[in-house]
Design a protein around this motif. Structure first.
Motif, PDB file in Angstrom:
ATOM      1  N   VAL A   1      43.271  50.449 -78.747  1.00 43.19           N
ATOM      2  CA  VAL A   1      43.136  49.343 -79.347  1.00 43.19           C
ATOM      3  C   VAL A   1      42.040  48.924 -79.696  1.00 43.19           C
ATOM      4  CG1 VAL A   1      43.841  46.706 -78.866  1.00 43.19           C
ATOM      5  CG2 VAL A   1      44.845  48.588 -77.428  1.00 43.19           C
ATOM      6  N   PHE A   2      41.928  48.658 -80.915  1.00 42.17           N
ATOM      7  CA  PHE A   2      40.571  48.390 -81.811  1.00 42.17           C
ATOM      8  C   PHE A   2      40.570  46.916 -81.704  1.00 42.17           C
ATOM      9  CE2 PHE A   2      41.420  52.391 -83.454  1.00 42.17           C
ATOM     10  CZ  PHE A   2      40.186  52.879 -83.974  1.00 42.17           C
ATOM     11  N   PRO A   3      39.091  46.493 -81.898  1.00 41.29           N
ATOM     12  CA  PRO A   3      38.823  44.743 -81.399  1.00 41.29           C
ATOM     13  C   PRO A   3      39.201  44.473 -82.920  1.00 41.29           C
ATOM     14  CG  PRO A   3      36.866  46.241 -81.790  1.00 41.29           C
ATOM     15  CD  PRO A   3      37.859  47.240 -81.627  1.00 41.29           C
ATOM     16  N   ASN A   4      39.853  43.031 -82.768  1.00 36.05           N
ATOM     17  CA  ASN A   4      40.024  42.075 -83.664  1.00 36.05           C
ATOM     18  C   ASN A   4      38.914  41.528 -84.404  1.00 36.05           C
ATOM     19  OD1 ASN A   4      42.928  42.431 -83.645  1.00 36.05           O
ATOM     20  ND2 ASN A   4      42.980  41.004 -82.170  1.00 36.05           N
ATOM     21  N   LYS A   5      38.856  41.460 -85.616  1.00 35.04           N
ATOM     22  CA  LYS A   5      37.586  40.882 -86.385  1.00 35.04           C
ATOM     23  C   LYS A   5      37.813  39.435 -86.049  1.00 35.04           C
ATOM     24  CE  LYS A   5      37.221  44.449 -90.024  1.00 35.04           C
ATOM     25  NZ  LYS A   5      37.173  44.744 -91.376  1.00 35.04           N
ATOM     26  N   LEU A   6      36.834  38.736 -85.817  1.00 40.04           N
ATOM     27  CA  LEU A   6      37.107  37.178 -85.752  1.00 40.04           C
ATOM     28  C   LEU A   6      36.160  36.763 -86.842  1.00 40.04           C
ATOM     29  CD1 LEU A   6      36.080  36.986 -82.016  1.00 40.04           C
ATOM     30  CD2 LEU A   6      38.217  36.726 -82.935  1.00 40.04           C
ATOM     31  N   TYR A   7      36.967  35.522 -86.993  1.00 45.29           N
ATOM     32  CA  TYR A   7      36.556  34.654 -88.298  1.00 45.29           C
ATOM     33  C   TYR A   7      36.265  33.034 -87.981  1.00 45.29           C
ATOM     34  CZ  TYR A   7      38.229  38.427 -91.234  1.00 45.29           C
ATOM     35  OH  TYR A   7      38.596  39.670 -91.655  1.00 45.29           O
ATOM     36  N   ILE A   8      35.481  32.510 -88.570  1.00 44.35           N
ATOM     37  CA  ILE A   8      35.002  30.919 -88.397  1.00 44.35           C
ATOM     38  C   ILE A   8      35.639  30.461 -89.672  1.00 44.35           C
ATOM     39  CG2 ILE A   8      33.155  30.802 -87.032  1.00 44.35           C
ATOM     40  CD1 ILE A   8      31.498  30.643 -89.084  1.00 44.35           C
ATOM     41  N   VAL A   9      35.933  29.197 -89.945  1.00 41.82           N
ATOM     42  CA  VAL A   9      36.117  28.315 -91.175  1.00 41.82           C
ATOM     43  C   VAL A   9      35.227  27.421 -91.395  1.00 41.82           C
ATOM     44  CG1 VAL A   9      37.944  26.797 -92.235  1.00 41.82           C
ATOM     45  CG2 VAL A   9      38.713  28.396 -90.438  1.00 41.82           C
ATOM     46  N   HIS A  10      34.689  28.026 -92.673  1.00 41.08           N
ATOM     47  CA  HIS A  10      33.469  27.274 -93.478  1.00 41.08           C
ATOM     48  C   HIS A  10      33.564  26.637 -94.599  1.00 41.08           C
ATOM     49  CE1 HIS A  10      29.058  27.550 -94.798  1.00 41.08           C
ATOM     50  NE2 HIS A  10      29.288  26.352 -94.390  1.00 41.08           N
ATOM     51  N   ASP A  11      33.745  25.112 -94.687  1.00 42.28           N
ATOM     52  CA  ASP A  11      33.875  24.469 -96.058  1.00 42.28           C
ATOM     53  C   ASP A  11      32.443  24.614 -96.608  1.00 42.28           C
ATOM     54  OD1 ASP A  11      34.263  23.055 -98.214  1.00 42.28           O
ATOM     55  OD2 ASP A  11      35.296  21.374 -97.103  1.00 42.28           O
ATOM     56  N   LYS A  12      32.186  25.453 -97.743  1.00 43.38           N
ATOM     57  CA  LYS A  12      30.850  25.358 -98.263  1.00 43.38           C
ATOM     58  C   LYS A  12      30.502  24.121 -98.916  1.00 43.38           C
ATOM     59  CE  LYS A  12      30.434  30.408 -97.894  1.00 43.38           C
ATOM     60  NZ  LYS A  12      31.556  31.376 -98.588  1.00 43.38           N
ATOM     61  N   ALA A  13      31.612  23.491 -99.535  1.00 43.83           N
ATOM     62  CA  ALA A  13      31.298  22.291-100.364  1.00 43.83           C
ATOM     63  C   ALA A  13      30.633  21.265 -99.507  1.00 43.83           C
ATOM     64  CB  ALA A  13      32.437  21.929-100.770  1.00 43.83           C
ATOM     65  N   THR A  14      31.261  20.921 -98.172  1.00 44.24           N
ATOM     66  CA  THR A  14      30.855  20.007 -97.263  1.00 44.24           C
ATOM     67  C   THR A  14      29.792  20.467 -96.044  1.00 44.24           C
ATOM     68  OG1 THR A  14      32.590  20.220 -95.700  1.00 44.24           O
ATOM     69  CG2 THR A  14      32.775  18.610 -97.495  1.00 44.24           C
ATOM     70  N   ASP A  15      29.734  21.921 -96.157  1.00 47.50           N
ATOM     71  CA  ASP A  15      29.012  22.508 -94.971  1.00 47.50           C
ATOM     72  C   ASP A  15      29.651  22.123 -93.989  1.00 47.50           C
ATOM     73  OD1 ASP A  15      27.102  24.704 -94.317  1.00 47.50           O
ATOM     74  OD2 ASP A  15      25.537  23.111 -93.981  1.00 47.50           O
ATOM     75  N   HIS A  16      30.816  21.926 -93.595  1.00 47.22           N
ATOM     76  CA  HIS A  16      31.485  21.596 -92.294  1.00 47.22           C
ATOM     77  C   HIS A  16      32.061  23.108 -91.861  1.00 47.22           C
ATOM     78  CE1 HIS A  16      30.586  17.620 -93.380  1.00 47.22           C
ATOM     79  NE2 HIS A  16      31.121  17.303 -91.951  1.00 47.22           N
ATOM     80  N   TYR A  17      32.215  23.221 -90.514  1.00 44.51           N
ATOM     81  CA  TYR A  17      32.963  24.128 -89.791  1.00 44.51           C
ATOM     82  C   TYR A  17      33.993  23.672 -88.955  1.00 44.51           C
ATOM     83  CZ  TYR A  17      29.162  26.792 -90.905  1.00 44.51           C
ATOM     84  OH  TYR A  17      27.677  27.793 -91.519  1.00 44.51           O
ATOM     85  N   ILE A  18      35.089  24.526 -88.607  1.00 42.37           N
ATOM     86  CA  ILE A  18      36.026  23.970 -87.795  1.00 42.37           C
ATOM     87  C   ILE A  18      35.623  24.122 -86.384  1.00 42.37           C
ATOM     88  CG2 ILE A  18      38.489  24.099 -87.124  1.00 42.37           C
ATOM     89  CD1 ILE A  18      39.455  24.254 -89.801  1.00 42.37           C
ATOM     90  N   TYR A  19      35.784  23.463 -85.442  1.00 43.64           N
ATOM     91  CA  TYR A  19      35.530  23.687 -84.157  1.00 43.64           C
ATOM     92  C   TYR A  19      36.488  23.052 -83.139  1.00 43.64           C
ATOM     93  CZ  TYR A  19      34.319  18.678 -83.135  1.00 43.64           C
ATOM     94  OH  TYR A  19      34.527  17.541 -82.904  1.00 43.64           O
ATOM     95  N   TYR A  20      36.570  23.447 -82.084  1.00 39.26           N
ATOM     96  CA  TYR A  20      37.803  22.991 -80.839  1.00 39.26           C
ATOM     97  C   TYR A  20      37.104  21.940 -80.079  1.00 39.26           C
ATOM     98  CZ  TYR A  20      41.091  22.650 -77.358  1.00 39.26           C
ATOM     99  OH  TYR A  20      42.143  22.336 -76.457  1.00 39.26           O
TER     100      TYR A  20
END
Length: 135
Positions: free
Chosen positions: A77-96
């Motif tokens: 089982v290969f590890p899944n690639k992980l991603y973040i969501v980054h809105d470059k226009a506002t320089d905001h990220y999604i967090y929990y």
């Protein structure tokens, strides 16, 4: 019903090493032949795995052999690639947000990491904002 067991990789691998492992699974149907390829000096297509083999301690050799065995036999089982969501226009990220039990946008919080599939299930519009991160 005969269900084949799947095994997580025992060692951590770079993206190049994972690519070489996948190539071994396509090129060999015998784990022993695949392992022997690492021992041949200057073998092309597995330079990163060779470097890993020569750099690891003896206590990790069995784990490397087990990983190669599982990859070649199709049970890894290969590890899944992980991603973040980054809105470059506002320089905001999604967090929990634990208090509200939902996802929010912020510049100051640690971004939430998910697989590409998980993010796209939440909102397909996130795709252009996805950035791959290390786990």
């Amino acid at each position: 019903m005969n269900k084949t067991m799947k095994y997580k990789l025992k060692l951590d691998y770079t993206a190049d090493e994972l690519k070489e492992l996948k190539e071994l699974s396509k090129a060999y149907d015998s784990p022993m032949y695949a392992i022997s390829k690492l021992l041949i000096a200057r073998t092309h297509s597995v330079e990163n795995l060779q470097a890993k083999y020569f750099a690891i301690g003896h206590e990790d050799e069995f784990d490397l052999m087990a990983d190669i065995n599982n990859v070649v036999m199709g049970t890894a089982v290969f590890p899944n690639k992980l991603y973040i969501v980054h809105d470059k226009a506002t320089d905001h990220y999604i967090y929990y947000n634990e208090l509200l039990d939902n996802l929010r946008w912020s510049q100051l919080r640690i971004p939430d990491k998910k697989t590409k599939k998980e993010w796209l299930e939440i909102n397909p519009a996130y795709e252009p904002m996805l950035e791959e991160v290390e786990d």
